[in-house]
Scaffold this active site. Structure first.
Site, mmCIF file in Angstrom:
data_model
loop_
_atom_site.group_PDB
_atom_site.id
_atom_site.type_symbol
_atom_site.label_atom_id
_atom_site.label_comp_id
_atom_site.label_asym_id
_atom_site.label_seq_id
_atom_site.Cartn_x
_atom_site.Cartn_y
_atom_site.Cartn_z
ATOM 1 C CE1 TYR A 35 44.111 40.075 21.816
ATOM 2 C CE2 TYR A 35 45.276 41.456 23.379
ATOM 3 C CZ TYR A 35 44.868 40.211 22.963
ATOM 4 O OH TYR A 35 45.222 39.103 23.693
ATOM 5 C CB SER A 43 44.504 40.764 27.254
ATOM 6 O OG SER A 43 45.690 41.521 27.133
#
Lengths: 434, 245
Positions: free
Chosen positions: B151, B138
């Site tokens: 995250y 990501s």
């Protein structure tokens, strides 16, 4: 493609919570208030809106379940778009037996509005080709309905505007085609009588017929237009035009409607004279033939921030010639015109749904930029003519007809109302039936 | 015929990618948690043109089950032309600040389990000496930001791991592809307000397939996240720590 929680006419404006449904095996989400299934938002008025409630957006249920390339039976989830299905089945020699004027509708939406196409006089409505469907109710129960199995629920759900429960999946019977090409013929007609004459003489030889009408023209030219008829072409037509590759889009909403009396007059006149001959032949790819407006993304934005109103009615055969003439006169006299005026003869097949719109007669579709009271008054005037002629107005395109009219147009509404899921409702239904 | 293996197959991006490969007539092996979802996907992909589809269920946090599932996949597919590791969650950052247990659990789902899977898969790719091991990391892994650094840190671990693995496996003809999507409109990001920066899973999927075809190493999807992250990475720390991202 469509804006979230809006209808295609962008009128009225509704406030609602949106929940995505992606798994057809799960029970419906529990929410306060009432829910309404929402497909791709291509209904024009408020039949796909649920002001103050919740929309169950079904586009995430977009899986195929089974396709038999030998029988043409396709079972799929209800959120699949017709455009996806076309991409899959056309190369395999199959085609939906009924398609509306846009391919960006979901299967569930096509069933719930029992949509029709240019071949209604041959194949009837979309619902006539649904072999079965699964209905999920708010009490958690599931019911497979078909013309044989729970036929009453089937008749309520086809054309049932999403009110009987959520359609999770359906099996469709497709029809054979030789290829993606259409042989088309366009004939000019100089007045309304010309339209009725062509409908009788030409329709028998063509599966698809529809006419565009110049609704600015008055007097002797009232109801003049272009009559288009077509058949699926053989596998190798004489001419093979290239497949369409247009990606136009309306990138923003202009501050005022670009459709006004001036642009209308110019467009209608130019369009009427777009072909030099009275009869023109062409071979066309099925996409521009069936879905000319799909070539322009977000075309509904041209009507500006207030949106537009569609009006589609049907007038029964005995009153058709006179009724359509009166309707066109009112429109032409009002000077509001209509960018897209479409005439078509419906066939005589009975529609499968209790609230199905198509019935024998002549159907006229018009659209008007939303000018508030002025537009509403005009449409009420049209309603007077339709009601007097014993016709009906199409709920999928309506944002304003009054309840009394609706109940007259759809006498089965009361019997239908017993099939409505107690947790389901829509802005449209509250407006016309409560 | 393409042989494709997808872990976390029921995620929106993975499912869209599987559809691209199905349309190409690929043979697919799917791995996810719920068997019902996998069954639905399998019938869907077959209609869409997949030569054949098989699947197995797996909870990625059960690390000792990885070997068995991968062996099933390799047995059924023969060899794997491309493997996509796509599972993940979007942890609630605030909750992860309140509970170390939750923080570690989320890190494991998004980081540890991915590294474990790639470790085993890498050895199989090394043995077959071709193919692509693609992993969805990501943009969040490029720099830890206040709003989702748990995250981000798990994805940073994945990005660094993939980078090292790429150096190792390039030498035997295996490509490791690091995919860094920005905001994608999926069920995982349901509660976010969407802006012009948001992409659809279908367009991300098409780009993933193209990146695999072209043997790319690292891709930002859509492309405009490359300059955006270039800037974010280079904001000096004395400025960065004073702003909120």
């Amino acid at each position: 493609m469509s804006s979230v929680g809006q209808s295609w006419g962008r009128y009225p404006v509704a406030a609602q919570t949106i929940i995505d449904i992606t798994d057809r095996h799960r029970p419906l989400p529990t929410v306060n208030g009432v829910v309404l299934p929402y497909g791709n938002g291509r209904s024009y008025g408020d039949s796909c809106l649920n002001d103050g409630g919740t929309l169950l957006r079904a586009r995430g249920m977009d899986r195929y379940i089974r396709f038999d390339p030998f029988t043409g039976q396709l079972e799929c989830e209800a959120g699949l778009l017709l455009s996806d299905i076309l991409d899959l089945v056309v190369p395999q020699g199959w085609f939906p037996p009924v398609t509306p004027g846009t391919r960006f509708v979901t299967v569930g939406g096509a069933i719930a509005n029992d949509v029709h196409g240019k071949n209604h006089h041959v194949t009837g409505t979309f619902g006539q080709h649904v072999l079965n469907l699964e209905l999920l109710r708010s009490d958690g129960s599931r019911m497979v309905c078909s013309p044989e199995l729970h036929p009453d629920w089937f008749a309520a759900t086809v054309g049932g505007l999403g009110l009987t429960g959520l359609i999770t999946r359906a099996t469709l019977q497709l029809r054979r085609i030789a290829g993606p090409w259409m042989s088309c013929e366009t004939r000019r007609f100089r007045n309304l009588d010309g339209f009725f004459h062509l409908s009788e003489s030409v329709a028998a030889r063509h599966e698809y017929t529809v006419a565009w009408v110049d609704c600015v023209s008055t007097g002797d030219g009232l109801g003049r237009g272009l009559f288009t008829c077509a058949n699926h072409a053989p596998a190798s037509p004489d001419v093979k035009p290239g497949a369409p590759n247009r990606h136009l889009s309306m990138p923003f909403t202009p501050p005022v409607s670009l459709i006004n009396p001036l642009s209308l007059r110019a467009f209608n006149s130019l369009y009427f004279h777009r072909q030099r001959e009275d009869i023109a032949h062409a071979t066309t790819h099925y996409v521009p033939y069936f879905y000319p407006l799909d070539g322009v993304g977000n075309w509904n934005r041209i009507y500006g921030p207030h949106g537009f109103m569609q009006y589609q009615c049907v007038v029964p055969p005995t009153a058709a010639q006179e009724g359509i003439k009166q309707l066109l006169e009112v429109v032409a006299r009002g000077g509001d015109g209509s960018f897209l005026a479409v005439l078509k003869q419906f066939g005589n097949q009975p529609s499968p749904g209790m609230l199905s719109f198509p019935r024998p007669g002549t159907t006229l579709a018009l659209d008007f930029p939303n000018q508030g009271e002025r537009t509403l008054r005009l449409l009420d005037k049209l309603d007077d003519i339709v009601a007097a002629a014993g016709g009906a107005v199409y709920p999928a395109k309506d944002a304003r007809m009054n309840g009394q009219r609706f109940r007259q147009y759809f006498p089965a509404w009361e019997a239908f109302s017993h099939f409505i899921d107690p947790r389901f409702s829509s802005s449209f239904w509250r407006r016309v039936a409560e | 015929m393409l042989r494709i293996l997808i872990v976390g197959a029921s995620s929106a991006i993975a499912e869209a990618t599987a559809r691209c490969y199905a349309a190409r007539g690929a043979r697919l092996f799917l791995i996810a948690r719920q068997s019902q979802r996998l069954e639905d996907m399998a019938s869907d992909l077959k209609v869409r043109g997949a030569a054949d589809v098989a699947f197995a269920t797996l909870d990625v946090n059960q690390l000792d089950a990885h070997g068995d599932v991968l062996s099933q996949a390799w047995t059924w597919l023969g060899e794997v032309d491309a493997m996509l590791v796509a599972h993940g969650t979007l942890p609630d950052q605030n909750a992860c600040e309140a509970s170390a247990e939750l923080a570690v659990k989320e890190f494991n789902t998004n980081g540890t389990s991915t590294i474990a899977l790639m470790t085993l898969a890498a050895n199989r790719f090394e043995a077959q000496r071709h193919g692509t091991l693609a992993v969805i990391s990501s943009v969040a892994g490029d720099r830890g930001r206040q709003s989702n650094y748990l995250y981000g840190s798990a994805k940073a671990a994945v990005t660094a791991f993939a980078s090292g693995l790429r150096q190792r496996l390039t030498k035997v003809g295996v490509n490791v592809l690091t995919i860094k999507p920005g905001f994608v409109d999926t069920p995982m990001t349901r509660d976010f307000k969407k802006s012009a920066l948001w992409a659809k899973p279908e367009s991300i999927a098409r780009s993933i397939v193209r990146a695999v075809d072209r043997g790319r190493s690292v891709v930002y999807l859509p492309w405009f996240w490359l300059p955006i992250m270039l800037i974010i990475r280079h904001v000096p720390e004395f400025v960065f720590k004073r702003i909120k991202l």
